[in-house]
Design an enzyme around this catalytic site. Structure first.
Site, PDB file in Angstrom:
ATOM      1  N   HIS A  75      25.801 -20.464  16.209  1.00 43.05           N
ATOM      2  CA  HIS A  75      24.777 -19.299  15.854  1.00 43.05           C
ATOM      3  C   HIS A  75      23.952 -18.749  16.901  1.00 43.05           C
ATOM      4  CE1 HIS A  75      25.406 -18.142  11.809  1.00 43.05           C
ATOM      5  NE2 HIS A  75      25.644 -19.418  11.406  1.00 43.05           N
ATOM      6  N   HIS A 121     -16.891 -15.622 -22.398  1.00 44.29           N
ATOM      7  CA  HIS A 121     -15.805 -15.920 -22.785  1.00 44.29           C
ATOM      8  C   HIS A 121     -15.764 -16.630 -24.221  1.00 44.29           C
ATOM      9  CE1 HIS A 121     -14.332 -15.571 -18.761  1.00 44.29           C
ATOM     10  NE2 HIS A 121     -13.084 -16.116 -19.138  1.00 44.29           N
ATOM     11  N   ASP A 145      29.241 -19.861   3.446  1.00 41.40           N
ATOM     12  CA  ASP A 145      28.880 -18.788   4.348  1.00 41.40           C
ATOM     13  C   ASP A 145      29.636 -17.336   3.811  1.00 41.40           C
ATOM     14  OD1 ASP A 145      26.913 -19.924   5.762  1.00 41.40           O
ATOM     15  OD2 ASP A 145      28.274 -19.832   7.593  1.00 41.40           O
ATOM     16  N   GLN A 181       8.426  -3.258  12.706  1.00 41.19           N
ATOM     17  CA  GLN A 181       8.249  -1.832  12.140  1.00 41.19           C
ATOM     18  C   GLN A 181       8.976  -1.611  10.929  1.00 41.19           C
ATOM     19  OE1 GLN A 181       9.625  -2.837  15.043  1.00 41.19           O
ATOM     20  NE2 GLN A 181      11.433  -1.504  15.418  1.00 41.19           N
ATOM     21  N   GLU A 240      19.231 -26.949   6.116  1.00 44.97           N
ATOM     22  CA  GLU A 240      19.759 -25.892   5.490  1.00 44.97           C
ATOM     23  C   GLU A 240      21.089 -26.290   5.095  1.00 44.97           C
ATOM     24  OE1 GLU A 240      20.701 -22.737   8.374  1.00 44.97           O
ATOM     25  OE2 GLU A 240      20.625 -21.351   6.868  1.00 44.97           O
ATOM     26  N   HIS A 241      21.980 -26.668   5.591  1.00 42.81           N
ATOM     27  CA  HIS A 241      23.309 -26.942   5.362  1.00 42.81           C
ATOM     28  C   HIS A 241      23.523 -28.434   5.296  1.00 42.81           C
ATOM     29  CE1 HIS A 241      23.746 -22.870   7.273  1.00 42.81           C
ATOM     30  NE2 HIS A 241      24.174 -22.799   6.166  1.00 42.81           N
ATOM     31  N   TYR A 281      16.359  -6.662   4.424  1.00 40.42           N
ATOM     32  CA  TYR A 281      16.379  -6.750   5.753  1.00 40.42           C
ATOM     33  C   TYR A 281      17.585  -7.287   6.234  1.00 40.42           C
ATOM     34  CZ  TYR A 281      15.233  -6.663  10.650  1.00 40.42           C
ATOM     35  OH  TYR A 281      15.039  -6.140  12.023  1.00 40.42           O
ATOM     36  N   ASN A 297      14.867 -11.708  13.272  1.00 40.40           N
ATOM     37  CA  ASN A 297      14.540 -12.611  14.355  1.00 40.40           C
ATOM     38  C   ASN A 297      12.930 -13.018  14.154  1.00 40.40           C
ATOM     39  OD1 ASN A 297      13.046 -10.209  14.896  1.00 40.40           O
ATOM     40  ND2 ASN A 297      14.313  -9.417  16.533  1.00 40.40           N
ATOM     41  N   GLN A 341      28.024 -24.476  13.231  1.00 42.69           N
ATOM     42  CA  GLN A 341      26.541 -23.886  13.175  1.00 42.69           C
ATOM     43  C   GLN A 341      26.151 -23.764  14.685  1.00 42.69           C
ATOM     44  OE1 GLN A 341      24.317 -22.917  10.793  1.00 42.69           O
ATOM     45  NE2 GLN A 341      26.604 -22.965   9.875  1.00 42.69           N
ATOM     46  N   SER A 374      19.270 -21.895  12.231  1.00 45.88           N
ATOM     47  CA  SER A 374      20.279 -22.504  11.404  1.00 45.88           C
ATOM     48  C   SER A 374      20.262 -23.873  11.613  1.00 45.88           C
ATOM     49  CB  SER A 374      21.348 -21.684  11.342  1.00 45.88           C
ATOM     50  OG  SER A 374      22.186 -21.823  10.429  1.00 45.88           O
TER      51      SER A 374
END
Lengths: 435, 435
Positions: free
Chosen positions: B262, B420, B361, B191, B327-328, B129, B214, B259, B237
């Site tokens: 964003h 078994h 990045d 979708q 994250e960073h 995506y 999103n 950051q 982020s």
């Protein structure tokens, strides 16, 4: 067992039918599970204990929800010493196999002062779900806990539903203790999963929840995914046996039944190039059903999800296996290793006539918590990987960034991320002429 | 930026506040997403095209939903050659880094005829995506596709929302082509995720869906998890910068802003042992806000989720970083490597003053698709691991099973799984006396 000549149409029918066993299809329970999860998140122990009373019939309070050291010692004393020895030998094999799965942190350096790498860290605290109910599954306890312990997880929190008297099966407890569970709580179902995901006054919040359970457990794991990690969503068990005319029909029949006995949703499929073998296996299955204790369950699961599929060629058999992506795949052919090279999708691959599926369930060492119901197309057996995570490592020298800075600024600006470009640019302020 | 002396209470407040950005908290959209997913599953292309019309404003039909070779060639011609060269250099670095993540199938054998191992197989078909909207993010295209390609995935299907004229950004298309997407479709939102998970007449069903998007994309990925695998649920982020008194305040400020630009939910935190540095960084941030183009977004995100935290010791700074699991993470201290050894939780760790976050990045090579919002406690950066899966390999000889068979039967019987035990026992029928 029904014998079918496999073609595209029957294949499609079987696949559709098998996927109906998918826990994602049980939408009717979804709302109940969401409610339980939200309630435990909100009210903690109070809600947890209410659901334990309602679903497990056990009257517990917060002071006795955690299994004590005394209970564990008592449990171990109650287990037959011979069985404990078997469990220890099995555990050694499981540990040895999983130790080979460990992966190192690594780095790569260049003489310009660049260091790139990946740091591997064990998860700090994980939750292990062990089903309760009538039977105890100490083997699942070992399979859940040992990989976490090998990965270096410091806190391994186990939950398992109590019986009506508020007790946990002693063999389960003994296995938990042997394998290295840090804490064991008497809780099960969606409420236990929610408690692990969000924490309650008694049960600590974990980073990841692993282990199979019933439909409520599966749906609860999905509901909390994202707040915590989960291993996968477990569905019912299945086996697919690929056999040619050299296979021993009695072994094939016994192996199919070893899966069929799990529950009525279990699925057992033989795919063979030999219609003679197909007939003999069907007869052997009938014979075993006359003498084996769990024949009622086996009959039901075979009726619904048991197939003997006859194919024209080994290629077709392999294609069928790859489409079904079985949890357990047995290869009973003249050269099982050659067939294995063409297998794309299977949780575990058992090769040759002395590698029957229960060997993997109990003893050989590889994990028996495997992707079910076609998810072997994208999920893996539970393993050490499930209990670690990675962090990228980036170190650039002034020299290294100097060579790259204009490229980075340009790329960032093309995405209109001007503050990104600025963060590189400030490092070379007043240096433009020198570049 | 506000400056706070960090204590347990403020830490708890900040953590709670940050977690409010979690996509799992947006229950209000959950029903809409469920409806879209079910609809696309049911009606395929028809539903997909309706939602594309409604949400993206593009009138497409099934014949033009797939991007053609002509459109791709046209797109590449339209991209500035200099930018293409930058993208290629970046791509080389990304590929080289991810090639080091490849892992081998392995086996271990014993002279008694035991072979145990793990077979690594690439996923067959994955969906990628790529967000659309006003800006194009070719860097995300590279970061999504290259690890799949390095892993050996044969079919890499990309989806990205079209603009109102039904076109996809040319730079996005150029990047997709460079990186090796097999097919590109004009579809976005929940979708598109549903189409990848279940397949439609036009879009093939995949095994795994990766890439950030999103809130609708995040919730749709969670909804289809289990039918397919997903990489993780991406949230907004964040960056956390650990700095001591040796850090360059101008660099720290610029990196925080990289950051913050964003979106309004982005989070930027400085944790420092130096209250003098805290003041200077705050001033530098103000200066940058006067001159940088995206200052409106930055001001909003800093107001809501921007913090300068002053701590007593480097240990406290590290503890804060591990609690937040950013994250960073940037380490701007005298000896960043020493600090790194104590970091448990972070998506990517940038060390030293020439390793600012945008280097990762765009260029260094490690993936920029990273666990957000505290999930670095259990998730890892996107990587080759995301595009492979494993199958256990089990081969026992008659000799090997002979040594183990009584243990296995005993263990199986202790769990009342008699079929078994039977599957092992039949292999040694009539041999009991010889054992």
């Amino acid at each position: 067992m029904r014998i079918i000549k496999l073609d595209d149409r029957s294949m499609k029918h079987i696949l559709t039918d098998m996927l109906k066993r998918d826990p994602n299809h049980y939408d009717e329970y979804s709302e109940t599970v969401q409610k339980i999860v939200a309630d435990v998140k909100q009210r903690g122990d109070e809600a947890l204990l209410e659901y334990t009373r309602r679903f497990d019939g056990a009257e517990l309070d917060a002071s006795c929800i955690q299994v004590t050291q005394d209970e564990i010692h008592e449990a171990i004393k109650g287990v037959e010493p011979g069985l404990l020895e078997v469990m220890k030998r099995s555990m050694d094999n499981i540990r040895r196999y999983h130790e080979k799965q460990r992966c190192n942190s690594w780095f790569d350096s260049k003489p310009d002062g660049t260091i790139l790498g990946q740091k591997v860290t064990a998860l700090e605290r994980v939750g292990v779900y062990v089903p309760g109910g009538k039977a105890a599954y100490p083997s699942s306890v070992l399979m859940n806990i040992i990989p976490a312990e090998v990965a270096g997880v410091r806190q391994i929190v186990m939950v398992t539903p109590p019986d009506r008297e508020g007790r946990v099966n002693p063999v389960t407890l003994a296995a938990a203790c042997l394998a290295g569970a840090t804490k064991v709580y008497k809780a099960g179902g969606a409420q236990a999963v929610a408690a692990l995901a969000f924490g309650t006054e008694s049960i600590p919040k974990v980073n990841k929840i692993v282990g199979p359970g019933n439909i409520f457990v599966a749906l609860a794991k999905k509901a909390v995914y994202g707040h915590v990690s989960i291993d996968s969503i477990a569905g019912p068990s299945e086996i697919l046996v690929i056999a040619d005319e050299t296979a021993n029909p009695r072994y094939a029949a016994a192996d199919l039944l070893s899966q069929a006995e799990h529950d009525e949703l279990a699925c057992a499929i033989l795919v063979t190039t030999s219609s003679r073998l197909a007939e003999t296996v069907a007869r052997e299955v009938e014979e075993f059903l006359k003498v084996l204790p769990r024949s009622e369950i086996m009959k039901k699961s075979l009726e619904r999800y048991g197939y003997i599929l006859v194919v024209d060629s080994m290629e077709k058999a392999i294609e069928a296996a790859n489409s079904i992506a079985p949890e357990h795949l047995e290869i009973l052919t003249e050269n099982p290793f050659e067939v294995m090279t063409k297998i794309q999708n299977a949780g575990a691959i058992f090769m040759g006539e002395y590698s029957s599926e229960p060997l993997g369930d109990y003893f050989a060492g590889p994990n028996h918590i495997l992707p079910t119901n076609g998810t072997a197309k994208f999920f893996s057996p539970l393993g050490v990987d499930d209990f670690i995570k990675k962090s990228s490592i980036i170190y650039y020298s002034r020299e290294a960034l100097g060579k790259a800075h204009q490229d980075i600024e340009r790329f960032a600006e093309s995405e209109y991320l001007t503050a990104h470009a600025n963060s590189i640019r400030v490092r070379f302020e007043g240096q433009e002429e020198k570049q």
